[in-house]
Design an enzyme around this catalytic site. Structure first.
Site, mmCIF file in Angstrom:
data_model
loop_
_atom_site.group_PDB
_atom_site.id
_atom_site.type_symbol
_atom_site.label_atom_id
_atom_site.label_comp_id
_atom_site.label_asym_id
_atom_site.label_seq_id
_atom_site.Cartn_x
_atom_site.Cartn_y
_atom_site.Cartn_z
ATOM 1 N N THR A 48 32.556 15.934 -45.058
ATOM 2 C CA THR A 48 32.958 15.231 -46.280
ATOM 3 C C THR A 48 32.139 15.696 -47.468
ATOM 4 O O THR A 48 32.679 16.020 -48.532
ATOM 5 C CB THR A 48 32.785 13.714 -46.100
ATOM 6 O OG1 THR A 48 33.543 13.283 -44.977
ATOM 7 C CG2 THR A 48 33.257 12.966 -47.336
ATOM 8 N N TYR A 111 44.825 8.638 -43.318
ATOM 9 C CA TYR A 111 46.160 8.333 -43.854
ATOM 10 C C TYR A 111 47.155 7.919 -42.785
ATOM 11 O O TYR A 111 47.899 6.953 -42.960
ATOM 12 C CB TYR A 111 46.726 9.509 -44.673
ATOM 13 C CG TYR A 111 48.033 9.162 -45.362
ATOM 14 C CD1 TYR A 111 48.030 8.371 -46.503
ATOM 15 C CD2 TYR A 111 49.250 9.587 -44.845
ATOM 16 C CE1 TYR A 111 49.231 8.019 -47.113
ATOM 17 C CE2 TYR A 111 50.442 9.246 -45.442
ATOM 18 C CZ TYR A 111 50.430 8.449 -46.584
ATOM 19 O OH TYR A 111 51.600 8.100 -47.180
ATOM 20 N N TYR A 137 33.405 10.958 -35.854
ATOM 21 C CA TYR A 137 32.976 10.500 -37.180
ATOM 22 C C TYR A 137 33.868 9.334 -37.587
ATOM 23 O O TYR A 137 35.070 9.506 -37.815
ATOM 24 C CB TYR A 137 33.073 11.665 -38.168
ATOM 25 C CG TYR A 137 32.695 11.356 -39.598
ATOM 26 C CD1 TYR A 137 31.968 10.218 -39.952
ATOM 27 C CD2 TYR A 137 33.034 12.241 -40.615
ATOM 28 C CE1 TYR A 137 31.625 9.957 -41.267
ATOM 29 C CE2 TYR A 137 32.690 11.996 -41.931
ATOM 30 C CZ TYR A 137 31.993 10.849 -42.251
ATOM 31 O OH TYR A 137 31.651 10.597 -43.558
ATOM 32 N N ILE A 207 23.179 11.551 -40.055
ATOM 33 C CA ILE A 207 23.838 12.670 -40.724
ATOM 34 C C ILE A 207 23.891 12.276 -42.187
ATOM 35 O O ILE A 207 24.571 11.323 -42.560
ATOM 36 C CB ILE A 207 25.222 12.953 -40.129
ATOM 37 C CG1 ILE A 207 25.049 13.430 -38.680
ATOM 38 C CG2 ILE A 207 25.962 14.001 -40.953
ATOM 39 C CD1 ILE A 207 26.341 13.741 -37.949
#
Length: 320
Positions: A48, A111, A137, A207
Site C-alpha cells: 500500500t 471492492y 494483510y 510492518i
C-alpha cells in the site's frame, strides 16, 4: 511451529517517483540502503505504501527484482502481490517468486467484498501457486472486508500461510487470532500506533510506515520489548505517537511522501488518484516534523518547499 519471515520491523517502503511519475530507481536503491543501515529487519516492496495499486505489472515485478538485487540477502524482501482478482494475484505471486522475493504480502480482495469462504478460497489459491511464505494483510478500512478469526484459523492450516499483517485496529480480534492460531500464524501489527500493544499479545513486530522516516527508532520499539524492557518500548511508542498521527492526516502514502521530501529524500509525488495534501494539512504535518527535528529546515534554520496539489507549479514555503 512455522518459521517466521522476520522479527521486528518490516518497512513498507515508498516507491519514489520522478516528476513525470515514472519510478526513480536510483532513489529507490538509496532508500533500501538507508533502511538497512537503520536496522530495518525486512523490506516490503509494492505494498500500500509503495503504491502497488497504481504500478503496472512490469513495474511491479521490476521493483521487486531491483530490491532483491540491491538488498543482496541482507534482510528479507517481501513483495506485495495482492489483487481483487484471484487470477491476477496468482500471476503476481509467481512472478514475484521468479524475481527472487523471500515472501509475499497478500491483501484481502478489495471492492468485491468476498464472503469468508471466498477469502479462504482466494488466499489458498494464491498460497498454492508458490513455494514462498505468504503473509495475509487485513485492512478493512481500505478494502471493505474483514478476515474473521475463524477464517484465520482455517488459513493457518495451509503450510505456507505463515503470518498476518493485522490492521483492523481491533485488539479483541487480534487476541482471538493469537488464541486460535498460536504458533501457526505470526502476527505483525499493521498500525504504527499499536506496536507495543500487539507485541503484548504475542506479536512478532510491525510492518511500518513510520520506519520510512525513523527506522532505528521504530526498530528500538520492538527490540526493547523483545529484550524484556516493556517500559522502554512503551515510552518510545508514546514518544512518537504525534509523529505517527501526522503520517495519517491524509491517506497513506501521501503524508509519508511529503514528510520524506521535507527530510531531503527525492521521493517525488504520489500517482493519481492520490495527490498532495492541502495547505492546512501540510502545515500541520511540517509543524510536527519540525517538532521532532526531522526536516532539513529545522537543521539548517531555513525553509521547506512544499509542492501543492495539481500540476499548477504552486509551492508553499514553510519558514522555521
Amino acid at each position: 511451529m512455522k518459521k517466521i519471515v522476520f522479527k521486528g520491523v518490516g518497512t513498507a517502503v515508498v516507491t519514489p517517483m520522478k516528476e513525470d511519475y515514472s519510478i526513480n530507481y536510483s532513489v529507490f536503491d538509496e532508500l533500501l540502503d538507508m533502511q538497512i543501515a537503520g536496522s530495518a529487519d525486512a523490506i516490503v516492496v509494492a505494498g500500500t505504501t509503495g503504491e502497488g495499486s497504481t504500478l503496472t505489472d512490469d513495474e511491479h515485478i521490476e521493483l521487486v527484482r531491483r530490491a532483491v538485487k540491491h538488498v543482496r540477502g541482507r534482510v528479507p524482501v517481501i513483495a506485495g502481490a495482492g489483487s481483487n482478482n484471484t487470477a491476477h494475484a496468482v500471476y503476481l505471486s509467481k512472478e514475484c517468486e521468479k524475481a527472487g522475493a523471500d515472501a509475499l504480502l497478500h491483501v484481502t480482495p478489495y471492492y468485491n467484498k468476498a464472503s469468508q469462504q471466498g477469502l479462504f478460497l482466494h488466499f489458498n489459491e494464491c498460497a498454492r501457486s508458490t513455494r514462498l511464505p505468504v503473509i495475509l494483510y487485513n485492512v478493512p478500512s481500505r478494502t471493505g472486508v474483514n478476515i474473521y478469526p475463524a477464517t484465520y484459523k482455517r488459513l493457518s492450516e495451509t503450510e505456507n500461510i505463515v503470518a498476518v499483517k493485522e490492521a483492523s485496529g481491533n485488539f479483541s480480534q487480534m487476541a482471538k487470532i493469537a488464541s486460535l492460531c498460536k504458533e501457526d500464524l505470526a502476527i505483525y501489527s499493521g498500525n504504527d500506533d499499536q506496536i507495543t500493544s500487539s507485541l503484548a499479545l504475542g506479536g512478532k513486530g510491525v510492518i511500518s510506515v513510520l520506519s520510512n522516516l525513523i527506522p532505528n527508532e521504530t526498530h528500538a520499539i520492538c527490540t526493547s520489548y523483545f529484550r524484556g524492557n516493556s517500559e522502554e518500548s512503551d515510552n518510545l511508542q508514546l514518544k512518537y505517537l504525534e509523529l505517527i498521527e501526522a503520517l495519517f492526516l491524509d491517506v497513506n502514502p501521501i503524508p509519508v511522501k511529503q514528510a520524506m521530501r521535507a527530510m531531503g529524500y527525492d521521493v517525488g509525488p504520489c500517482r493519481l488518484p492520490l495527490c498532495d495534501m492541502d495547505r492546512t494539512m501540510a502545515e500541520k504535518l511540517y509543524a510536527v516534523l519540525e517538532k521532532y527535528d526531522l526536516t532539513e529546515s529545522s537543521k539548517r534554520q531555513g525553509s521547506v518547499t512544499v509542492h501543492m496539489p495539481g500540476n499548477t507549479g504552486t509551492v508553499l514555503k514553510h519558514n522555521v
